[in-house]
Design a protein around this motif. Structure first.
Motif, PDB file in Angstrom:
ATOM      1  N   ALA A  53      88.396  57.402  18.191  1.00 49.33           N
ATOM      2  CA  ALA A  53      88.168  58.830  18.390  1.00 49.33           C
ATOM      3  C   ALA A  53      87.016  59.065  19.358  1.00 49.33           C
ATOM      4  CB  ALA A  53      87.888  59.520  17.052  1.00 49.33           C
ATOM      5  N   VAL A  54      85.931  58.294  19.205  1.00 48.91           N
ATOM      6  CA  VAL A  54      84.784  58.421  20.110  1.00 48.91           C
ATOM      7  C   VAL A  54      85.197  58.010  21.519  1.00 48.91           C
ATOM      8  CG1 VAL A  54      82.453  57.606  20.653  1.00 48.91           C
ATOM      9  CG2 VAL A  54      83.066  58.115  18.288  1.00 48.91           C
ATOM     10  N   LEU A  55      85.925  56.889  21.644  1.00 51.22           N
ATOM     11  CA  LEU A  55      86.390  56.444  22.961  1.00 51.22           C
ATOM     12  C   LEU A  55      87.255  57.498  23.634  1.00 51.22           C
ATOM     13  CD1 LEU A  55      87.287  52.677  22.451  1.00 51.22           C
ATOM     14  CD2 LEU A  55      85.720  53.602  24.159  1.00 51.22           C
ATOM     15  N   SER A  56      88.144  58.108  22.874  1.00 52.94           N
ATOM     16  CA  SER A  56      89.012  59.147  23.431  1.00 52.94           C
ATOM     17  C   SER A  56      88.207  60.342  23.910  1.00 52.94           C
ATOM     18  CB  SER A  56      90.035  59.611  22.395  1.00 52.94           C
ATOM     19  OG  SER A  56      90.905  58.572  22.070  1.00 52.94           O
ATOM     20  N   PHE A  57      87.264  60.759  23.092  1.00 49.10           N
ATOM     21  CA  PHE A  57      86.442  61.928  23.429  1.00 49.10           C
ATOM     22  C   PHE A  57      85.582  61.647  24.657  1.00 49.10           C
ATOM     23  CE2 PHE A  57      84.975  66.020  21.954  1.00 49.10           C
ATOM     24  CZ  PHE A  57      83.774  66.162  22.642  1.00 49.10           C
ATOM     25  N   VAL A  58      84.884  60.504  24.658  1.00 48.53           N
ATOM     26  CA  VAL A  58      84.017  60.159  25.790  1.00 48.53           C
ATOM     27  C   VAL A  58      84.859  59.921  27.038  1.00 48.53           C
ATOM     28  CG1 VAL A  58      82.364  58.465  26.680  1.00 48.53           C
ATOM     29  CG2 VAL A  58      82.186  59.259  24.319  1.00 48.53           C
ATOM     30  N   GLY A  59      85.997  59.260  26.867  1.00 47.13           N
ATOM     31  CA  GLY A  59      86.886  59.025  28.019  1.00 47.13           C
ATOM     32  C   GLY A  59      87.347  60.309  28.663  1.00 47.13           C
ATOM     33  N   ALA A  60      87.706  61.273  27.834  1.00 47.07           N
ATOM     34  CA  ALA A  60      88.124  62.568  28.363  1.00 47.07           C
ATOM     35  C   ALA A  60      86.958  63.285  29.030  1.00 47.07           C
ATOM     36  CB  ALA A  60      88.709  63.425  27.246  1.00 47.07           C
ATOM     37  N   ALA A  61      85.792  63.217  28.405  1.00 47.97           N
ATOM     38  CA  ALA A  61      84.617  63.892  28.965  1.00 47.97           C
ATOM     39  C   ALA A  61      84.222  63.298  30.316  1.00 47.97           C
ATOM     40  CB  ALA A  61      83.447  63.810  27.987  1.00 47.97           C
ATOM     41  N   LEU A  62      84.360  61.992  30.455  1.00 46.05           N
ATOM     42  CA  LEU A  62      84.004  61.336  31.712  1.00 46.05           C
ATOM     43  C   LEU A  62      85.119  61.400  32.746  1.00 46.05           C
ATOM     44  CD1 LEU A  62      82.239  58.084  30.457  1.00 46.05           C
ATOM     45  CD2 LEU A  62      81.172  60.121  31.423  1.00 46.05           C
ATOM     46  N   GLY A  63      86.304  61.810  32.333  1.00 43.93           N
ATOM     47  CA  GLY A  63      87.427  61.859  33.268  1.00 43.93           C
ATOM     48  C   GLY A  63      87.853  60.471  33.713  1.00 43.93           C
ATOM     49  N   ILE A  64      87.913  59.541  32.756  1.00 38.54           N
ATOM     50  CA  ILE A  64      88.234  58.153  33.102  1.00 38.54           C
ATOM     51  C   ILE A  64      89.594  58.046  33.784  1.00 38.54           C
ATOM     52  CG2 ILE A  64      88.773  55.886  32.114  1.00 38.54           C
ATOM     53  CD1 ILE A  64      86.495  56.340  30.133  1.00 38.54           C
ATOM     54  N   THR A  65      90.582  58.774  33.305  1.00 41.94           N
ATOM     55  CA  THR A  65      91.910  58.718  33.915  1.00 41.94           C
ATOM     56  C   THR A  65      91.846  59.110  35.379  1.00 41.94           C
ATOM     57  OG1 THR A  65      92.919  59.226  31.778  1.00 41.94           O
ATOM     58  CG2 THR A  65      94.289  59.524  33.724  1.00 41.94           C
ATOM     59  N   ASP A  66      91.130  60.189  35.680  1.00 39.69           N
ATOM     60  CA  ASP A  66      90.975  60.629  37.069  1.00 39.69           C
ATOM     61  C   ASP A  66      90.186  59.612  37.884  1.00 39.69           C
ATOM     62  OD1 ASP A  66      92.371  62.943  36.530  1.00 39.69           O
ATOM     63  OD2 ASP A  66      90.568  64.152  36.217  1.00 39.69           O
ATOM     64  N   ALA A  67      89.158  59.028  37.277  1.00 40.18           N
ATOM     65  CA  ALA A  67      88.332  58.046  37.982  1.00 40.18           C
ATOM     66  C   ALA A  67      89.144  56.804  38.340  1.00 40.18           C
ATOM     67  CB  ALA A  67      87.112  57.673  37.149  1.00 40.18           C
ATOM     68  N   VAL A  68      90.045  56.386  37.455  1.00 40.61           N
ATOM     69  CA  VAL A  68      90.915  55.248  37.743  1.00 40.61           C
ATOM     70  C   VAL A  68      91.874  55.620  38.867  1.00 40.61           C
ATOM     71  CG1 VAL A  68      92.780  53.808  36.830  1.00 40.61           C
ATOM     72  CG2 VAL A  68      90.728  54.193  35.452  1.00 40.61           C
ATOM     73  N   ALA A  69      92.463  56.807  38.792  1.00 41.18           N
ATOM     74  CA  ALA A  69      93.402  57.257  39.821  1.00 41.18           C
ATOM     75  C   ALA A  69      92.732  57.371  41.191  1.00 41.18           C
ATOM     76  CB  ALA A  69      94.020  58.592  39.427  1.00 41.18           C
ATOM     77  N   ASN A  70      91.474  57.772  41.205  1.00 47.48           N
ATOM     78  CA  ASN A  70      90.744  57.932  42.461  1.00 47.48           C
ATOM     79  C   ASN A  70      90.044  56.651  42.900  1.00 47.48           C
ATOM     80  OD1 ASN A  70      91.441  60.632  42.721  1.00 47.48           O
ATOM     81  ND2 ASN A  70      89.720  61.290  41.453  1.00 47.48           N
ATOM     82  N   LYS A  71      90.296  55.550  42.177  1.00 47.11           N
ATOM     83  CA  LYS A  71      89.734  54.235  42.488  1.00 47.11           C
ATOM     84  C   LYS A  71      88.219  54.160  42.339  1.00 47.11           C
ATOM     85  CE  LYS A  71      93.699  52.526  44.159  1.00 47.11           C
ATOM     86  NZ  LYS A  71      94.689  52.462  43.160  1.00 47.11           N
ATOM     87  N   GLN A  72      87.619  55.084  41.557  1.00 41.59           N
ATOM     88  CA  GLN A  72      86.199  54.956  41.249  1.00 41.59           C
ATOM     89  C   GLN A  72      86.005  53.914  40.154  1.00 41.59           C
ATOM     90  OE1 GLN A  72      85.450  59.094  40.380  1.00 41.59           O
ATOM     91  NE2 GLN A  72      84.406  59.362  42.338  1.00 41.59           N
ATOM     92  N   ILE A  73      87.027  53.720  39.341  1.00 47.01           N
ATOM     93  CA  ILE A  73      87.072  52.637  38.364  1.00 47.01           C
ATOM     94  C   ILE A  73      88.250  51.766  38.768  1.00 47.01           C
ATOM     95  CG2 ILE A  73      87.463  52.004  35.957  1.00 47.01           C
ATOM     96  CD1 ILE A  73      86.277  54.691  35.155  1.00 47.01           C
ATOM     97  N   VAL A  74      87.987  50.505  39.080  1.00 48.39           N
ATOM     98  CA  VAL A  74      89.063  49.642  39.557  1.00 48.39           C
ATOM     99  C   VAL A  74      89.732  48.856  38.434  1.00 48.39           C
ATOM    100  CG1 VAL A  74      88.169  49.444  41.902  1.00 48.39           C
ATOM    101  CG2 VAL A  74      87.432  47.802  40.178  1.00 48.39           C
ATOM    102  N   ASP A  75      89.066  48.743  37.286  1.00 42.65           N
ATOM    103  CA  ASP A  75      89.644  48.044  36.139  1.00 42.65           C
ATOM    104  C   ASP A  75      89.406  48.895  34.892  1.00 42.65           C
ATOM    105  OD1 ASP A  75      90.351  46.353  34.039  1.00 42.65           O
ATOM    106  OD2 ASP A  75      89.519  44.560  34.998  1.00 42.65           O
ATOM    107  N   GLY A  76      90.360  49.767  34.606  1.00 40.40           N
ATOM    108  CA  GLY A  76      90.232  50.704  33.491  1.00 40.40           C
ATOM    109  C   GLY A  76      90.055  50.032  32.145  1.00 40.40           C
TER     110      GLY A  76
END
Length: 86
Positions: free
Chosen positions: A36-59
């Protein structure tokens, strides 16, 4: 560099998020609360968008690292007066 600033700002909220999830899901398992914490923090940080934009190369590796941060926060909180206040 913008993502790094967002990451550091997001991580600063992890203790409050952990505390809130604990209050909401106190009877659930530690693994469920961590998810639950991972989901909340992931959403808050926009991890999905960061991976799509190549700011995170290994999700997966990023999420594993974030999980370690959460584990560390939980360890610190459990070792503090906070845990005794229950």
């Amino acid at each position: 560099m913008i993502f790094l600033a967002s990451l550091l700002r997001g991580i600063s909220f992890v203790p409050a998020i952990v505390h809130g999830i604990e209050a909401l899901l106190g009877s659930k398992s530690g693994g469920e609360k961590k998810q639950a914490v991972l989901s909340f923090v992931g959403a808050a940080l926009g991890i999905t968008d960061a991976v799509a934009n190549k700011q995170i190369v290994d999700g997966d590796k990023f999420t594993a690292g974030l999980g370690k941060v959460i584990d560390g926060v939980v360890d610190c909180m459990n070792a503090s007066v906070w845990a005794k206040a229950k």
